[in-house]
Scaffold this motif. Structure first.
Motif: not given
Length: 228
Positions: A170-193
């Protein structure tokens, strides 16, 4: 912790990642075995700062992680002996976690010594504005980095994600986005777990959305999935 000490601990974690990237003899990346069912995690290792966080909410929300035992890491000899004992039982098991740099480097080193295979190793840094993720994955984790990025984007979280797969095509993957929702700061931890618990499933369901915490999980962490 002073800056010099923090730089040393970060270097230890980065050294583990570099060893995988260069194909060093010390650490084996798990290859996907065709037709094999995903192994549910038996043990979840967490840093003290992660206890009670959205990461464990994500683990618990996944059917695959609902029965996993949670063990808080520390610098004690008792913790090291307990982890060594589990790694050397000879029973197939999967260990996942989210730790500080130094503890993760220790766990990876113990796994290497026991002949365990690493399916996923990631560096994460997060603050109230966005999260950054540097991932090295094996074929067994195919699609989960993409799923992490897509779900963070869908909930409006700001993030920057890069993935490498040293042993795959597989080729290296790179994704990114600017913040659009102020209440999403901890979603990364939920999705990761949630994603680590379901690692190996062909089509994992989306992670649940997490309610905002007064003090979202922030700082520098290392995640992993180890197949023993």
């Amino acid at each position: 912790m002073n800056l010099e000490r923090r730089s040393l601990l970060k270097g230890m974690a980065l050294g583990s990642l570099a060893g995988m990237t260069l194909g060093g003899p010390g650490l084996a990346l798990a290859r996907n075995i065709g037709g094999a069912a995903a192994t549910q995690p038996a043990l979840v290792l967490v840093a003290p700062a992660v206890v009670g966080s959205a990461f464990l909410q994500g683990i618990a929300a996944s059917p695959a992680g609902a029965h996993a035992e949670v063990l808080r890491s520390d610098a004690s000899l008792a913790f090291v002996r307990e982890l060594q004992r589990r790694l050397e039982t000879g029973r197939p098991q999967r260990i996942v976690g989210l730790l500080d740099d130094a503890s993760a480097a220790l766990v990876v080193d113990l796994a290497r010594s026991a002949g365990a295979r690493v399916q996923w190793l990631g560096e994460h840094s997060a603050d109230a504005r966005a999260s950054r993720h540097r991932l090295i994955t094996a074929d067994a984790a195919h699609g989960h980095a993409l799923q992490l990025g897509l779900q963070l984007d869908a909930c409006g979280a700001g993030f920057d994600l890069r993935e490498q797969c040293p042993l795959g095509s597989r080729q290296p993957l790179r994704l990114g986005a600017a913040t659009r929702s102020a209440g999403s700061a901890e979603q990364w931890a939920t999705t990761l777990g949630y994603g680590l618990a379901a690692l190996g499933e062909r089509e994992p369901a989306p992670a649940p959305l997490v309610a905002g915490h007064p003090s979202p999980l922030a700082g520098h962490f290392v995640s992993f999935s180890i197949q023993a």
